[in-house]
Design an enzyme around this catalytic site. Structure first.
Site, PDB file in Angstrom:
ATOM      1  N   ARG A  50       0.398  -1.367  -0.220  1.00  0.00           N
ATOM      2  CA  ARG A  50       0.077   0.570  -0.366  1.00  0.00           C
ATOM      3  C   ARG A  50       1.233   1.286   0.041  1.00  0.00           C
ATOM      4  NH1 ARG A  50      -4.676  -1.685   4.722  1.00  0.00           N
ATOM      5  NH2 ARG A  50      -5.132  -3.573   3.715  1.00  0.00           N
ATOM      6  N   ASP A  52       2.314   5.348   0.117  1.00  0.00           N
ATOM      7  CA  ASP A  52       1.209   6.384   0.254  1.00  0.00           C
ATOM      8  C   ASP A  52       2.170   7.020  -0.608  1.00  0.00           C
ATOM      9  OD1 ASP A  52       1.956   5.405   3.152  1.00  0.00           O
ATOM     10  OD2 ASP A  52       3.907   6.272   3.141  1.00  0.00           O
ATOM     11  N   TYR A 111      12.557  -2.126  -2.810  1.00  0.00           N
ATOM     12  CA  TYR A 111      12.126  -0.205  -3.146  1.00  0.00           C
ATOM     13  C   TYR A 111      13.424   0.327  -3.133  1.00  0.00           C
ATOM     14  CZ  TYR A 111       8.362  -1.138  -0.730  1.00  0.00           C
ATOM     15  OH  TYR A 111       6.599  -0.861  -0.245  1.00  0.00           O
ATOM     16  N   ARG A 198      11.717   5.519   4.554  1.00  0.00           N
ATOM     17  CA  ARG A 198      11.506   6.204   4.226  1.00  0.00           C
ATOM     18  C   ARG A 198      11.789   7.781   5.553  1.00  0.00           C
ATOM     19  NH1 ARG A 198       6.394   9.297   2.655  1.00  0.00           N
ATOM     20  NH2 ARG A 198       7.054  10.717   3.371  1.00  0.00           N
TER      21      ARG A 198
END
Length: 245
Positions: A50, A52, A111, A198
Site C-alpha cells: 500500500r 503512500d 524498493y 523513508r
C-alpha cells in the site's frame, strides 16, 4: 472465476496513495474504475504494497477475480486503454491459481530511493527524486546502513500510525551507491513497516551530511523510539521496484 495478476507502473504524484480514500484519487480507485469500464463488473483489487501518496511504482503487483472470459493480453491492453488519462499502466497481466494472493504470497519486496545530490534543483526529474544540495558521503551512508541489516525491532523507524502487529522485521538488504549526481538506496525485505524505508533514508541522509555516524544509527535503532531516529524522507524519491513470489 479466473484470478488475474497485474504488474503495474505508476507515478504517485497525482494520487493519494494506493488505497482508496475519501480525500482524492487513489491508484486502487483508478484501476478498479478501469476494470469496471472494460468489463462491466465492479471488483476489489488487492496490492502487494500500500504505497503512500507521492510514492511511485515500477513493479507493483495486484490481483483480482473477474467472472469474464478474458485473455491476459486483453486485460492488459483493455485496462491500459481505459487508463490512458491516468499515470498508471499495466506492464503485464497473467491468469494465476486461485490461491495466489498479491500481498500474502509475496516472499520479498524491493524498493529504490533516489536522492538527487547536486546544487541545482531538478527540472526534468522534479517530483521523482529528493533533492539534497549538500554533498553526501555515500560510502559512510552505506557503512551505517549495514547496522540495520538483519532482524531487529524497527520501532525507531516505524510511523506512529503503523498497523503492523509487531515492530520486528528482517531487512535482508540495504545498500547505498553514488551514481553520478544521484544517491541510490536499495532495500529488500519480506515486508516493511509503515514509512520504514523513508525513515531509514532520512536517518542515513544525516550520516551522509556528516552529522551522524554509524554508531548514532545503531544507538537510534537500540532505543526503539521513533524520536531517536532521523526525519522521514519525502515520498517522491521512493519506488516500489519489484515483488517476488
Amino acid at each position: 472465476m479466473p484470478r488475474f495478476k497485474l504488474t503495474l507502473e505508476y507515478h504517485g504524484g497525482s494520487f493519494v496513495g494506493w488505497q482508496r480514500q475519501n480525500n482524492g484519487l487513489a491508484v486502487q480507485q483508478a484501476l478498479e474504475d478501469a476494470i469496471q469500464a472494460m468489463s462491466g463488473r465492479r471488483v476489489e483489487t488487492i496490492a502487494a504494497g500500500r504505497t503512500d501518496a507521492g510514492v511511485h511504482a515500477k513493479g507493483q503487483v495486484v490481483h483480482f477475480d473477474l467472472d469474464r472470459d478474458f485473455t491476459a493480453d486483453r486485460i492488459r491492453d483493455g485496462l491500459n486503454f481505459h487508463l490512458r488519462e491516468q499515470p498508471v499502466k499495466v506492464l503485464d497481466a497473467a491468469i494465476v491459481a486461485d490461491d495466489f494472493h498479491a500481498r500474502l504470497s509475496a516472499t520479498a519486496r524491493s524498493y529504490l530511493y533516489r536522492i538527487l545530490n547536486r546544487r541545482p534543483p531538478p527540472a526534468i526529474e522534479a517530483g521523482l527524486v529528493w533533492h539534497v544540495p549538500v554533498r553526501l558521503d555515500a560510502e559512510a551512508m552505506h557503512e551505517a546502513a549495514q547496522v540495520l541489516v538483519g532482524r531487529h525491532d524497527f520501532t525507531s523507524f516505524r510511523a506512529a500510525e503503523c498497523q503492523a502487529k509487531s515492530p520486528e522485521k528482517t531487512l535482508s538488504h540495504l545498500a547505498v551507491q553514488r551514481r553520478g549526481d544521484e544517491i541510490h538506496i536499495t532495500a529488500q525485505a519480506r515486508s516493511f513497516l509503515h514509512h520504514q524505508v523513508r525513515n531509514m533514508v532520512g536517518t542515513l541522509e544525516l550520516v551522509g551530511e556528516g552529522r551522524w555516524t554509524a554508531a548514532d544509527v545503531k544507538a537510534a535503532l537500540e532505543k526503539k523510539d521513533r524520536s531517536a531516529a532521523g526525519p522521514t524522507a519525502p515520498p517522491e524519491g521512493l519506488y516500489l521496484m519489484r515483488v517476488d513470489y
